[in-house]
Write a protein that holds these residues in place. Structure first.
Motif, PDB file in Angstrom:
ATOM      1  N   LEU A   1      70.160 -14.824  19.315  1.00 45.43           N
ATOM      2  CA  LEU A   1      69.583 -13.355  20.142  1.00 45.43           C
ATOM      3  C   LEU A   1      68.159 -13.952  20.956  1.00 45.43           C
ATOM      4  O   LEU A   1      68.358 -13.550  21.653  1.00 45.43           O
ATOM      5  N   GLU A   2      67.501 -13.788  20.432  1.00 40.10           N
ATOM      6  CA  GLU A   2      65.936 -14.289  20.215  1.00 40.10           C
ATOM      7  C   GLU A   2      65.731 -15.633  19.857  1.00 40.10           C
ATOM      8  O   GLU A   2      65.826 -15.790  19.012  1.00 40.10           O
ATOM      9  N   GLY A   3      64.719 -15.540  20.451  1.00 41.63           N
ATOM     10  CA  GLY A   3      63.383 -17.629  20.021  1.00 41.63           C
ATOM     11  C   GLY A   3      62.294 -16.650  19.725  1.00 41.63           C
ATOM     12  O   GLY A   3      61.946 -16.364  21.020  1.00 41.63           O
ATOM     13  N   VAL A   4      61.474 -17.043  18.574  1.00 44.32           N
ATOM     14  CA  VAL A   4      60.252 -17.091  18.857  1.00 44.32           C
ATOM     15  C   VAL A   4      59.431 -18.037  18.403  1.00 44.32           C
ATOM     16  O   VAL A   4      59.672 -19.348  18.036  1.00 44.32           O
ATOM     17  N   ALA A   5      58.794 -19.097  20.003  1.00 41.30           N
ATOM     18  CA  ALA A   5      58.755 -20.158  19.600  1.00 41.30           C
ATOM     19  C   ALA A   5      56.904 -20.300  20.010  1.00 41.30           C
ATOM     20  O   ALA A   5      55.898 -19.571  20.907  1.00 41.30           O
ATOM     21  N   ASP A   6      56.250 -21.675  19.028  1.00 43.25           N
ATOM     22  CA  ASP A   6      55.512 -21.674  19.085  1.00 43.25           C
ATOM     23  C   ASP A   6      54.409 -23.122  19.741  1.00 43.25           C
ATOM     24  O   ASP A   6      54.955 -24.046  19.788  1.00 43.25           O
ATOM     25  N   ARG A   7      54.707 -22.000  21.879  1.00 48.44           N
ATOM     26  CA  ARG A   7      54.454 -22.817  22.786  1.00 48.44           C
ATOM     27  C   ARG A   7      52.776 -24.560  22.427  1.00 48.44           C
ATOM     28  O   ARG A   7      52.935 -24.735  23.197  1.00 48.44           O
ATOM     29  N   THR A   8      52.463 -23.626  21.953  1.00 51.17           N
ATOM     30  CA  THR A   8      50.752 -24.522  21.810  1.00 51.17           C
ATOM     31  C   THR A   8      49.690 -24.469  22.393  1.00 51.17           C
ATOM     32  O   THR A   8      50.414 -23.333  23.477  1.00 51.17           O
ATOM     33  N   ASP A   9      49.292 -25.794  23.274  1.00 50.78           N
ATOM     34  CA  ASP A   9      48.689 -25.152  24.279  1.00 50.78           C
ATOM     35  C   ASP A   9      49.576 -26.212  25.783  1.00 50.78           C
ATOM     36  O   ASP A   9      48.843 -26.326  27.275  1.00 50.78           O
ATOM     37  N   PHE A  10      50.535 -26.314  25.159  1.00 45.99           N
ATOM     38  CA  PHE A  10      51.669 -27.705  26.060  1.00 45.99           C
ATOM     39  C   PHE A  10      51.647 -27.337  27.661  1.00 45.99           C
ATOM     40  O   PHE A  10      51.294 -27.660  28.416  1.00 45.99           O
ATOM     41  N   ASP A  11      51.741 -26.124  27.341  1.00 46.39           N
ATOM     42  CA  ASP A  11      52.433 -25.299  29.302  1.00 46.39           C
ATOM     43  C   ASP A  11      51.550 -25.337  30.149  1.00 46.39           C
ATOM     44  O   ASP A  11      50.210 -25.599  31.104  1.00 46.39           O
ATOM     45  N   LEU A  12      49.741 -24.427  29.671  1.00 47.48           N
ATOM     46  CA  LEU A  12      48.633 -24.662  29.996  1.00 47.48           C
ATOM     47  C   LEU A  12      47.999 -26.120  30.425  1.00 47.48           C
ATOM     48  O   LEU A  12      47.522 -25.893  31.693  1.00 47.48           O
ATOM     49  N   ARG A  13      47.655 -26.446  29.150  1.00 48.63           N
ATOM     50  CA  ARG A  13      48.037 -28.160  29.734  1.00 48.63           C
ATOM     51  C   ARG A  13      48.529 -28.616  31.083  1.00 48.63           C
ATOM     52  O   ARG A  13      47.963 -29.600  31.689  1.00 48.63           O
ATOM     53  N   ALA A  14      50.006 -28.803  30.844  1.00 46.10           N
ATOM     54  CA  ALA A  14      50.934 -28.977  31.940  1.00 46.10           C
ATOM     55  C   ALA A  14      50.839 -29.041  33.622  1.00 46.10           C
ATOM     56  O   ALA A  14      50.371 -29.227  34.349  1.00 46.10           O
TER      57      ALA A  14
ATOM     58  N   ALA B   1      62.481 -29.952  12.340  1.00 44.13           N
ATOM     59  CA  ALA B   1      61.890 -30.360  13.025  1.00 44.13           C
ATOM     60  C   ALA B   1      63.276 -31.042  14.542  1.00 44.13           C
ATOM     61  O   ALA B   1      62.577 -31.315  15.830  1.00 44.13           O
ATOM     62  N   ASP B   2      64.354 -31.226  14.500  1.00 50.28           N
ATOM     63  CA  ASP B   2      64.817 -32.323  15.671  1.00 50.28           C
ATOM     64  C   ASP B   2      65.367 -30.981  16.340  1.00 50.28           C
ATOM     65  O   ASP B   2      66.193 -31.817  17.215  1.00 50.28           O
ATOM     66  N   GLU B   3      65.235 -30.169  16.248  1.00 51.60           N
ATOM     67  CA  GLU B   3      65.826 -29.748  17.495  1.00 51.60           C
ATOM     68  C   GLU B   3      64.885 -28.880  18.035  1.00 51.60           C
ATOM     69  O   GLU B   3      65.458 -27.942  19.253  1.00 51.60           O
ATOM     70  N   LEU B   4      63.318 -28.498  17.125  1.00 53.71           N
ATOM     71  CA  LEU B   4      62.629 -28.443  18.551  1.00 53.71           C
ATOM     72  C   LEU B   4      62.618 -28.434  19.836  1.00 53.71           C
ATOM     73  O   LEU B   4      63.151 -29.582  20.443  1.00 53.71           O
ATOM     74  N   SER B   5      62.497 -27.608  20.588  1.00 51.56           N
ATOM     75  CA  SER B   5      62.208 -28.237  22.088  1.00 51.56           C
ATOM     76  C   SER B   5      61.101 -28.968  22.113  1.00 51.56           C
ATOM     77  O   SER B   5      60.049 -28.760  21.707  1.00 51.56           O
ATOM     78  N   HIS B   6      60.482 -29.206  23.422  1.00 52.09           N
ATOM     79  CA  HIS B   6      59.390 -30.359  23.551  1.00 52.09           C
ATOM     80  C   HIS B   6      58.820 -29.511  23.596  1.00 52.09           C
ATOM     81  O   HIS B   6      57.147 -30.533  23.145  1.00 52.09           O
ATOM     82  N   TYR B   7      58.747 -28.222  24.022  1.00 51.58           N
ATOM     83  CA  TYR B   7      56.937 -28.200  23.873  1.00 51.58           C
ATOM     84  C   TYR B   7      56.332 -27.105  22.693  1.00 51.58           C
ATOM     85  O   TYR B   7      55.870 -26.835  22.193  1.00 51.58           O
ATOM     86  N   SER B   8      57.609 -27.048  22.279  1.00 50.56           N
ATOM     87  CA  SER B   8      57.598 -26.203  20.173  1.00 50.56           C
ATOM     88  C   SER B   8      56.837 -26.890  19.218  1.00 50.56           C
ATOM     89  O   SER B   8      57.729 -28.203  18.643  1.00 50.56           O
ATOM     90  N   LYS B   9      56.164 -25.840  18.218  1.00 43.59           N
ATOM     91  CA  LYS B   9      56.209 -26.962  16.775  1.00 43.59           C
ATOM     92  C   LYS B   9      56.866 -26.417  16.354  1.00 43.59           C
ATOM     93  O   LYS B   9      56.733 -26.784  15.042  1.00 43.59           O
ATOM     94  N   GLN B  10      56.608 -25.011  16.436  1.00 51.63           N
ATOM     95  CA  GLN B  10      57.438 -24.019  15.157  1.00 51.63           C
ATOM     96  C   GLN B  10      58.645 -23.363  16.296  1.00 51.63           C
ATOM     97  O   GLN B  10      57.843 -22.486  17.111  1.00 51.63           O
TER      98      GLN B  10
END
Ligand code: ATP
Length: 451
Positions: A268-281, A244-253
Protein backbone atom coordinates in the motif's frame (compact mmCIF):
# COMPACT_ATOMS: atom_id res chain seq x y z
CA UNK A 1 -16.80 -9.97 7.44
CA UNK A 2 -14.01 -11.02 5.03
CA UNK A 3 -12.87 -8.48 2.44
CA UNK A 4 -15.29 -8.38 -0.52
CA UNK A 5 -13.91 -9.54 -3.83
CA UNK A 6 -12.92 -6.98 -6.43
CA UNK A 7 -15.95 -7.67 -8.66
CA UNK A 8 -18.27 -6.38 -5.95
CA UNK A 9 -16.17 -3.26 -5.52
CA UNK A 10 -15.75 -2.64 -9.27
CA UNK A 11 -19.48 -2.96 -9.77
CA UNK A 12 -20.35 -0.64 -6.88
CA UNK A 13 -17.74 1.85 -8.05
CA UNK A 14 -19.20 1.98 -11.54
CA UNK A 15 -22.89 1.86 -10.59
CA UNK A 16 -22.56 4.67 -8.06
CA UNK A 17 -20.24 6.98 -9.98
CA UNK A 18 -16.94 6.40 -8.20
CA UNK A 19 -14.76 4.91 -10.96
CA UNK A 20 -15.36 4.25 -14.67
CA UNK A 21 -13.14 2.50 -17.22
CA UNK A 22 -11.29 5.17 -19.20
CA UNK A 23 -12.73 5.89 -22.67
CA UNK A 24 -15.24 3.12 -22.10
CA UNK A 25 -17.38 3.76 -25.19
CA UNK A 26 -14.28 2.92 -27.26
CA UNK A 27 -13.61 -0.29 -25.37
CA UNK A 28 -11.56 1.18 -22.54
CA UNK A 29 -7.79 1.07 -22.18
CA UNK A 30 -5.87 -1.29 -19.92
CA UNK A 31 -4.33 0.45 -16.93
CA UNK A 32 -6.36 3.66 -17.19
CA UNK A 33 -9.49 4.56 -15.19
CA UNK A 34 -11.56 7.70 -14.65
CA UNK A 35 -12.87 8.96 -11.34
CA UNK A 36 -16.56 9.82 -11.51
CA UNK A 37 -18.53 12.47 -9.56
CA UNK A 38 -18.32 10.66 -6.21
CA UNK A 39 -14.86 9.26 -6.90
CA UNK A 40 -13.27 12.64 -7.40
CA UNK A 41 -14.70 13.78 -4.04
CA UNK A 42 -13.41 10.72 -2.18
CA UNK A 43 -10.03 11.00 -3.85
CA UNK A 44 -9.74 14.70 -2.97
CA UNK A 45 -10.67 13.92 0.63
CA UNK A 46 -7.94 11.27 0.87
CA UNK A 47 -5.40 13.69 -0.56
CA UNK A 48 -6.52 16.44 1.82
CA UNK A 49 -6.17 14.06 4.80
CA UNK A 50 -2.62 13.23 3.73
CA UNK A 51 -1.64 16.85 3.11
CA UNK A 52 -3.09 17.98 6.41
CA UNK A 53 -1.15 15.38 8.38
CA UNK A 54 2.08 15.50 6.38
CA UNK A 55 2.31 19.26 5.83
CA UNK A 56 -0.18 21.43 7.71
CA UNK A 57 0.02 19.76 11.12
CA UNK A 58 3.83 19.61 11.10
CA UNK A 59 6.30 22.43 11.10
CA UNK A 60 9.13 20.47 9.48
CA UNK A 61 7.52 19.61 6.10
CA UNK A 62 6.68 21.93 3.20
CA UNK A 63 4.94 21.27 -0.12
CA UNK A 64 5.87 21.24 -3.79
CA UNK A 65 3.96 20.88 -7.05
CA UNK A 66 6.45 20.14 -9.81
CA UNK A 67 6.00 19.61 -13.55
CA UNK A 68 5.41 16.09 -14.84
CA UNK A 69 7.87 16.42 -17.72
CA UNK A 70 11.34 17.32 -16.52
CA UNK A 71 14.71 17.69 -18.16
CA UNK A 72 15.54 14.14 -19.34
CA UNK A 73 18.93 14.42 -17.62
CA UNK A 74 17.03 14.06 -14.34
CA UNK A 75 16.13 10.49 -15.30
CA UNK A 76 19.63 9.71 -16.51
CA UNK A 77 21.14 10.84 -13.21
CA UNK A 78 18.51 9.09 -11.10
CA UNK A 79 19.20 5.77 -12.79
CA UNK A 80 15.73 5.43 -14.35
CA UNK A 81 16.86 5.52 -17.99
CA UNK A 82 19.29 2.70 -17.40
CA UNK A 83 17.50 0.71 -14.76
CA UNK A 84 13.78 1.41 -14.29
CA UNK A 85 12.68 -1.77 -15.94
CA UNK A 86 10.89 -5.03 -15.29
CA UNK A 87 11.89 -8.39 -16.79
CA UNK A 88 9.28 -9.16 -19.47
CA UNK A 89 8.42 -12.59 -20.84
CA UNK A 90 6.27 -13.15 -23.98
CA UNK A 91 4.30 -16.21 -24.97
CA UNK A 92 4.96 -16.97 -28.65
CA UNK A 93 1.71 -18.86 -28.86
CA UNK A 94 -0.99 -16.68 -27.25
CA UNK A 95 1.00 -13.39 -27.37
CA UNK A 96 0.35 -12.67 -23.70
CA UNK A 97 3.01 -10.85 -21.68
CA UNK A 98 4.12 -11.48 -18.13
CA UNK A 99 6.46 -10.01 -15.56
CA UNK A 100 9.07 -12.69 -14.94
CA UNK A 101 8.77 -12.15 -11.17
CA UNK A 102 5.07 -13.04 -11.39
CA UNK A 103 5.84 -16.44 -12.98
CA UNK A 104 6.18 -19.51 -10.82
CA UNK A 105 9.41 -20.87 -12.29
CA UNK A 106 11.85 -20.37 -15.14
CA UNK A 107 10.17 -19.36 -18.45
CA UNK A 108 11.90 -22.21 -20.29
CA UNK A 109 10.62 -24.81 -17.82
CA UNK A 110 6.98 -23.89 -17.20
CA UNK A 111 3.77 -23.81 -19.21
CA UNK A 112 2.31 -20.45 -20.23
CA UNK A 113 -0.04 -19.43 -17.37
CA UNK A 114 -2.52 -18.15 -19.95
CA UNK A 115 -2.73 -20.75 -22.76
CA UNK A 116 -1.04 -23.66 -21.01
CA UNK A 117 1.37 -24.40 -23.88
CA UNK A 118 4.87 -25.54 -23.03
CA UNK A 119 8.06 -24.24 -24.56
CA UNK A 120 6.37 -21.08 -25.84
CA UNK A 121 7.64 -18.58 -23.27
CA UNK A 122 10.59 -16.42 -24.31
CA UNK A 123 13.55 -15.64 -22.10
CA UNK A 124 13.05 -12.49 -20.04
CA UNK A 125 14.18 -9.18 -21.51
CA UNK A 126 14.34 -5.87 -19.67
CA UNK A 127 11.51 -3.51 -20.48
CA UNK A 128 11.82 0.14 -19.42
CA UNK A 129 8.63 1.30 -17.72
CA UNK A 130 9.00 5.00 -18.52
CA UNK A 131 6.66 6.50 -21.09
CA UNK A 132 8.72 8.48 -23.59
CA UNK A 133 7.43 11.46 -25.53
CA UNK A 134 8.89 14.25 -27.64
CA UNK A 135 9.09 17.89 -26.67
CA UNK A 136 8.94 20.42 -29.49
CA UNK A 137 8.08 20.02 -33.16
CA UNK A 138 10.84 17.60 -34.16
CA UNK A 139 10.53 14.02 -33.04
CA UNK A 140 14.15 12.95 -32.91
CA UNK A 141 16.35 11.46 -30.22
CA UNK A 142 17.41 14.91 -29.03
CA UNK A 143 13.81 15.81 -28.19
CA UNK A 144 12.98 12.68 -26.14
CA UNK A 145 11.50 13.38 -22.73
CA UNK A 146 9.74 11.19 -20.18
CA UNK A 147 6.53 11.30 -18.20
CA UNK A 148 7.75 11.01 -14.62
CA UNK A 149 7.48 7.48 -13.18
CA UNK A 150 7.57 8.85 -9.61
CA UNK A 151 7.17 12.27 -8.04
CA UNK A 152 10.20 11.93 -5.78
CA UNK A 153 12.91 13.16 -8.14
CA UNK A 154 11.48 16.69 -8.22
CA UNK A 155 12.05 16.99 -4.49
CA UNK A 156 15.74 16.14 -4.93
CA UNK A 157 16.17 18.40 -7.93
CA UNK A 158 14.45 21.31 -6.14
CA UNK A 159 16.07 20.54 -2.80
CA UNK A 160 18.23 23.63 -2.79
CA UNK A 161 15.52 26.06 -3.96
CA UNK A 162 13.17 24.86 -1.26
CA UNK A 163 15.77 24.81 1.51
CA UNK A 164 17.00 28.30 0.66
CA UNK A 165 13.67 30.01 0.01
CA UNK A 166 12.09 28.51 3.14
CA UNK A 167 15.27 28.84 5.29
CA UNK A 168 15.22 25.18 6.25
CA UNK A 169 17.67 23.37 8.48
CA UNK A 170 17.80 19.61 8.96
CA UNK A 171 15.66 17.74 9.55
CA UNK A 172 12.98 18.85 7.10
CA UNK A 173 10.79 17.32 4.43
CA UNK A 174 9.29 18.17 1.03
CA UNK A 175 5.91 16.64 0.17
CA UNK A 176 4.21 16.34 -3.18
CA UNK A 177 0.99 14.91 -4.58
CA UNK A 178 0.90 14.32 -8.31
CA UNK A 179 0.47 12.06 -11.30
CA UNK A 180 3.04 9.44 -12.21
CA UNK A 181 3.16 7.18 -15.23
CA UNK A 182 4.51 3.66 -15.64
CA UNK A 183 4.11 1.52 -18.70
CA UNK A 184 3.33 -1.51 -16.53
CA UNK A 185 3.59 -4.87 -18.32
CA UNK A 186 0.61 -6.27 -16.47
CA UNK A 187 -1.73 -3.54 -15.24
CA UNK A 188 -4.82 -4.83 -13.53
CA UNK A 189 -6.76 -5.70 -10.42
CA UNK A 190 -8.97 -2.66 -11.00
CA UNK A 191 -7.10 0.45 -9.82
CA UNK A 192 -4.41 -1.50 -7.93
CA UNK A 193 -1.87 -1.42 -10.76
CA UNK A 194 -2.33 1.43 -13.22
CA UNK A 195 -0.32 2.99 -16.01
CA UNK A 196 -1.37 6.50 -15.01
CA UNK A 197 -1.77 7.02 -11.28
CA UNK A 198 -1.27 9.50 -8.52
CA UNK A 199 1.34 9.40 -5.80
CA UNK A 200 1.79 11.10 -2.47
CA UNK A 201 5.45 11.13 -1.58
CA UNK A 202 7.49 12.94 1.01
CA UNK A 203 11.27 13.18 1.08
CA UNK A 204 12.52 13.82 4.60
CA UNK A 205 16.10 15.10 4.76
CA UNK A 206 18.04 14.18 7.89
CA UNK A 207 21.57 14.15 9.21
CA UNK A 208 23.11 10.74 8.38
CA UNK A 209 23.60 10.01 12.09
CA UNK A 210 19.81 10.31 12.63
CA UNK A 211 18.88 7.97 9.80
CA UNK A 212 17.63 5.00 11.87
CA UNK A 213 15.67 7.10 14.32
CA UNK A 214 13.79 8.91 11.53
CA UNK A 215 13.25 5.73 9.56
CA UNK A 216 11.57 4.17 12.62
CA UNK A 217 9.59 7.37 13.19
CA UNK A 218 8.16 7.43 9.68
CA UNK A 219 7.27 3.74 9.60
CA UNK A 220 5.30 4.22 12.79
CA UNK A 221 3.76 7.56 11.83
CA UNK A 222 2.58 6.28 8.46
CA UNK A 223 1.12 3.11 9.96
CA UNK A 224 -0.77 5.24 12.49
CA UNK A 225 -2.12 7.47 9.70
CA UNK A 226 -3.79 4.51 8.01
CA UNK A 227 -5.53 3.37 11.17
CA UNK A 228 -6.21 6.62 13.03
CA UNK A 229 -6.88 9.04 10.19
CA UNK A 230 -8.17 6.89 7.33
CA UNK A 231 -9.83 4.43 9.72
CA UNK A 232 -8.47 1.30 8.00
CA UNK A 233 -8.79 -1.91 10.07
CA UNK A 234 -5.55 -2.61 11.85
CA UNK A 235 -5.95 -6.39 11.48
CA UNK A 236 -5.83 -6.02 7.69
CA UNK A 237 -2.61 -4.00 7.83
CA UNK A 238 0.90 -5.26 8.42
CA UNK A 239 4.46 -3.99 8.23
CA UNK A 240 6.85 -5.98 6.09
CA UNK A 241 10.58 -5.15 6.09
CA UNK A 242 12.22 -5.92 2.72
CA UNK A 243 14.72 -8.75 2.46
CA UNK A 244 18.18 -7.61 1.35
CA UNK A 245 17.71 -9.09 -2.14
CA UNK A 246 14.49 -7.20 -2.89
CA UNK A 247 15.72 -3.72 -1.94
CA UNK A 248 15.68 -1.09 -4.71
CA UNK A 249 19.05 0.04 -5.94
CA UNK A 250 18.78 3.30 -3.97
CA UNK A 251 17.53 1.83 -0.71
CA UNK A 252 19.40 0.72 2.38
CA UNK A 253 16.27 -0.37 4.24
CA UNK A 254 12.59 -0.39 3.25
CA UNK A 255 9.46 -1.37 5.11
CA UNK A 256 6.23 -1.83 3.21
CA UNK A 257 2.86 -1.17 4.75
CA UNK A 258 0.71 -3.95 3.31
CA UNK A 259 -3.03 -4.44 3.22
CA UNK A 260 -4.86 -7.73 2.98
CA UNK A 261 -6.72 -7.22 -0.30
CA UNK A 262 -8.93 -9.90 -1.86
CA UNK A 263 -5.85 -10.67 -4.01
CA UNK A 264 -3.75 -11.22 -0.87
CA UNK A 265 -1.32 -9.07 1.12
CA UNK A 266 0.03 -6.34 -1.14
CA UNK A 267 1.94 -3.10 -0.88
CA UNK A 268 0.00 0.00 0.00
CA UNK A 269 2.88 2.25 0.91
CA UNK A 270 6.63 1.92 1.19
CA UNK A 271 8.93 3.70 3.63
CA UNK A 272 12.45 3.71 2.21
CA UNK A 273 15.80 4.84 3.53
CA UNK A 274 17.27 6.29 0.32
CA UNK A 275 20.46 7.45 2.06
CA UNK A 276 22.30 10.17 0.12
CA UNK A 277 21.94 8.22 -3.13
CA UNK A 278 19.71 10.71 -4.95
CA UNK A 279 21.30 13.97 -3.86
CA UNK A 280 24.74 12.61 -4.77
CA UNK A 281 23.46 11.33 -8.11
CA UNK A 282 22.00 14.75 -8.98
CA UNK A 283 25.07 16.57 -7.70
CA UNK A 284 27.14 14.43 -10.08
CA UNK A 285 24.64 14.85 -12.92
CA UNK A 286 24.21 18.61 -12.61
CA UNK A 287 27.64 19.61 -11.34
CA UNK A 288 25.93 21.52 -8.47
CA UNK A 289 26.64 20.97 -4.79
CA UNK A 290 23.54 19.66 -3.04
CA UNK A 291 24.58 20.05 0.56
CA UNK A 292 23.58 21.72 3.79
CA UNK A 293 25.69 23.27 6.50
CA UNK A 294 25.74 21.29 9.72
CA UNK A 295 26.33 23.73 12.56
CA UNK A 296 27.10 21.08 15.15
CA UNK A 297 29.92 19.55 13.11
CA UNK A 298 30.76 22.89 11.45
CA UNK A 299 30.86 21.35 7.99
CA UNK A 300 28.84 20.83 4.84
CA UNK A 301 27.13 17.48 4.55
CA UNK A 302 24.91 15.65 2.07
CA UNK A 303 21.72 14.75 3.94
CA UNK A 304 20.18 11.30 4.02
CA UNK A 305 16.58 10.86 2.89
CA UNK A 306 13.75 8.89 4.47
CA UNK A 307 10.84 8.54 2.07
CA UNK A 308 7.25 7.51 2.76
CA UNK A 309 5.73 6.90 -0.71
CA UNK A 310 2.22 5.83 -1.49
CA UNK A 311 -0.35 5.69 -4.25
CA UNK A 312 -3.58 7.66 -4.03
CA UNK A 313 -5.45 5.14 -6.17
CA UNK A 314 -4.39 2.27 -3.95
CA UNK A 315 -5.49 4.23 -0.89
CA UNK A 316 -8.82 4.83 -2.63
CA UNK A 317 -9.21 1.13 -3.37
CA UNK A 318 -8.32 0.29 0.22
CA UNK A 319 -10.90 2.71 1.60
CA UNK A 320 -13.59 1.10 -0.58
CA UNK A 321 -12.58 -2.50 0.20
CA UNK A 322 -12.14 -1.88 3.92
CA UNK A 323 -15.34 0.14 4.28
CA UNK A 324 -17.59 -2.22 2.33
CA UNK A 325 -20.00 -4.16 4.55
CA UNK A 326 -23.18 -6.11 3.99
CA UNK A 327 -25.70 -6.32 6.79
CA UNK A 328 -28.78 -8.44 7.12
CA UNK A 329 -31.65 -6.33 8.46
CA UNK A 330 -35.03 -7.75 9.42
CA UNK A 331 -36.49 -7.68 5.93
CA UNK A 332 -33.60 -6.87 3.65
CA UNK A 333 -29.87 -6.73 3.11
CA UNK A 334 -28.18 -3.39 3.29
CA UNK A 335 -24.81 -2.46 1.86
CA UNK A 336 -22.99 0.14 3.92
CA UNK A 337 -19.79 1.90 3.05
CA UNK A 338 -18.42 2.45 6.54
CA UNK A 339 -15.92 5.18 5.83
CA UNK A 340 -14.89 8.08 8.02
CA UNK A 341 -17.27 11.07 7.66
CA UNK A 342 -14.20 13.14 6.74
CA UNK A 343 -13.70 10.94 3.65
CA UNK A 344 -17.33 10.61 2.56
CA UNK A 345 -18.07 12.27 -0.80
CA UNK A 346 -21.38 13.62 0.53
CA UNK A 347 -21.73 14.45 4.21
CA UNK A 348 -25.50 14.84 4.38
CA UNK A 349 -28.48 14.04 2.18
CA UNK A 350 -31.73 15.88 2.77
CA UNK A 351 -35.05 14.29 1.87
CA UNK A 352 -38.67 15.26 2.32
CA UNK A 353 -40.77 12.41 3.72
CA UNK A 354 -43.48 13.16 1.17
CA UNK A 355 -42.40 14.59 -2.13
CA UNK A 356 -45.89 15.67 -3.14
CA UNK A 357 -46.18 18.07 -0.19
CA UNK A 358 -44.74 21.33 -1.49
CA UNK A 359 -44.18 22.78 2.02
CA UNK A 360 -41.96 19.83 2.88
CA UNK A 361 -40.08 20.03 -0.39
CA UNK A 362 -39.51 23.75 0.09
CA UNK A 363 -38.16 23.34 3.62
CA UNK A 364 -35.95 20.44 2.59
CA UNK A 365 -34.53 22.39 -0.34
CA UNK A 366 -33.87 25.44 1.83
CA UNK A 367 -32.17 23.24 4.40
CA UNK A 368 -29.98 21.68 1.68
CA UNK A 369 -28.87 25.15 0.59
CA UNK A 370 -27.99 26.03 4.20
CA UNK A 371 -26.10 22.77 4.65
CA UNK A 372 -24.15 23.21 1.42
CA UNK A 373 -22.57 26.36 2.83
CA UNK A 374 -20.90 24.22 5.49
CA UNK A 375 -20.45 20.72 4.01
CA UNK A 376 -21.00 18.90 0.70
CA UNK A 377 -24.70 18.01 0.81
CA UNK A 378 -27.43 16.95 -1.60
CA UNK A 379 -31.19 16.91 -1.92
CA UNK A 380 -33.00 13.79 -3.07
CA UNK A 381 -36.68 12.93 -3.41
CA UNK A 382 -36.56 10.44 -6.26
CA UNK A 383 -37.62 7.38 -4.24
CA UNK A 384 -39.18 6.28 -0.96
CA UNK A 385 -37.31 7.17 2.24
CA UNK A 386 -36.21 3.57 2.79
CA UNK A 387 -34.68 3.39 -0.68
CA UNK A 388 -33.06 6.79 -0.32
CA UNK A 389 -31.43 5.71 2.94
CA UNK A 390 -30.08 2.55 1.26
CA UNK A 391 -28.62 4.57 -1.61
CA UNK A 392 -26.85 6.91 0.79
CA UNK A 393 -25.59 4.00 2.94
CA UNK A 394 -24.01 2.45 -0.13
CA UNK A 395 -22.00 5.59 -0.95
CA UNK A 396 -20.98 6.19 2.65
CA UNK A 397 -23.03 9.32 3.41
CA UNK A 398 -22.77 9.60 7.21
CA UNK A 399 -25.98 11.58 7.79
CA UNK A 400 -29.43 11.73 6.26
CA UNK A 401 -31.82 14.50 7.25
CA UNK A 402 -35.54 13.95 6.85
CA UNK A 403 -38.09 16.74 6.80
CA UNK A 404 -41.49 15.33 7.74
CA UNK A 405 -44.98 16.61 8.40
CA UNK A 406 -44.15 17.29 12.04
CA UNK A 407 -41.35 19.58 10.90
CA UNK A 408 -44.04 22.06 9.84
CA UNK A 409 -45.22 22.27 13.47
CA UNK A 410 -42.08 21.79 15.54
CA UNK A 411 -39.60 23.38 13.11
CA UNK A 412 -37.27 20.38 13.54
CA UNK A 413 -35.95 17.57 11.36
CA UNK A 414 -34.62 14.06 11.97
CA UNK A 415 -30.94 13.34 11.49
CA UNK A 416 -30.15 9.66 10.94
CA UNK A 417 -26.66 8.26 11.38
CA UNK A 418 -25.46 5.74 8.78
CA UNK A 419 -23.83 3.01 10.88
CA UNK A 420 -26.12 2.80 13.92
CA UNK A 421 -29.26 3.95 12.06
CA UNK A 422 -30.19 5.85 15.23
CA UNK A 423 -31.77 9.27 15.04
CA UNK A 424 -31.69 12.72 16.60
CA UNK A 425 -34.44 15.31 16.36
CA UNK A 426 -32.83 18.70 15.79
CA UNK A 427 -34.24 22.18 15.23
CA UNK A 428 -34.03 23.02 11.50
CA UNK A 429 -31.83 26.08 12.01
CA UNK A 430 -29.37 24.05 14.06
CA UNK A 431 -29.12 21.12 11.63
CA UNK A 432 -26.28 22.52 9.42
CA UNK A 433 -24.07 23.37 12.40
CA UNK A 434 -24.81 20.04 14.06
CA UNK A 435 -23.94 18.06 10.91
CA UNK A 436 -20.76 20.08 10.35
CA UNK A 437 -19.67 19.49 13.97
CA UNK A 438 -20.38 15.78 13.71
CA UNK A 439 -18.48 15.43 10.42
CA UNK A 440 -15.48 17.27 11.85
CA UNK A 441 -15.60 15.13 15.01
CA UNK A 442 -16.04 18.21 17.23
CA UNK A 443 -18.96 16.60 18.97
CA UNK A 444 -20.35 13.12 19.54
CA UNK A 445 -23.48 11.49 18.18
CA UNK A 446 -26.38 11.06 20.60
CA UNK A 447 -28.90 9.23 18.49
CA UNK A 448 -31.66 7.04 19.80
CA UNK A 449 -33.18 4.04 18.06
CA UNK A 450 -36.19 4.88 15.90
CA UNK A 451 -39.51 4.31 17.66
P1 ATP B 1 5.85 -2.61 -7.68
O1 ATP B 1 7.12 -3.26 -7.27
O2 ATP B 1 4.62 -3.27 -7.13
O3 ATP B 1 5.74 -2.32 -9.14
P2 ATP B 1 7.00 -0.35 -6.45
O4 ATP B 1 7.51 -0.98 -5.22
O5 ATP B 1 7.90 -0.04 -7.58
O6 ATP B 1 5.75 -1.17 -6.98
P3 ATP B 1 7.02 2.31 -5.55
O7 ATP B 1 7.93 2.76 -6.61
O8 ATP B 1 7.56 2.09 -4.19
O9 ATP B 1 6.26 0.98 -6.03
O10 ATP B 1 5.77 3.29 -5.51
C1 ATP B 1 5.27 3.85 -4.31
C2 ATP B 1 3.77 3.66 -4.23
O11 ATP B 1 3.14 4.10 -5.43
C3 ATP B 1 3.34 2.21 -4.08
O12 ATP B 1 3.32 1.85 -2.73
C4 ATP B 1 1.95 2.23 -4.65
O13 ATP B 1 0.99 2.62 -3.68
C5 ATP B 1 2.02 3.29 -5.72
N1 ATP B 1 2.18 2.68 -7.05
C6 ATP B 1 3.31 2.25 -7.63
N2 ATP B 1 3.08 1.75 -8.84
C7 ATP B 1 1.74 1.87 -9.05
C8 ATP B 1 0.88 1.53 -10.13
N3 ATP B 1 1.36 1.00 -11.25
N4 ATP B 1 -0.44 1.79 -9.99
C9 ATP B 1 -0.93 2.35 -8.86
N5 ATP B 1 -0.16 2.68 -7.82
C10 ATP B 1 1.15 2.46 -7.90
Amino acid sequence: MPAPNFDVIVSLAKRRGFVFPSSEIYGGMAGFWDYGPLGVELKNNIKAAWWRHMVHLRDDVVGLDASIVMNPRVWEASGHVAGFSDPMVDCRSCKNRFREDDLKGKPSEIACPNCGNRGTLTEARQFNLMFATHVGPVADTASVAYLRPETAQAMFVQFENVATSMRRKLPFGIAQIGRSFRNEITPGNFIFRLREFEQMEMEFFVHPRDEDRWFAHWVEARHAWWTDVLGISDERLRLRPHEADELSHYSKQTTDIEYEYPIGWSELEGVADRTDFDLRAHAAGSGKKLEVFDEEANEHIVPYVIEPAMGVDRAFLTVLVDGYTEEQLEKEKRVVLRIRPELAPIKAAVMPLLRNRSELVERARALTADLKRLVPAMYDDTASIGKLYRRQDEIGTPFCVTVDVESLDDGAATIRERDSMTQERVSLDLVPGRVADLVAGRTGWQGVPRE
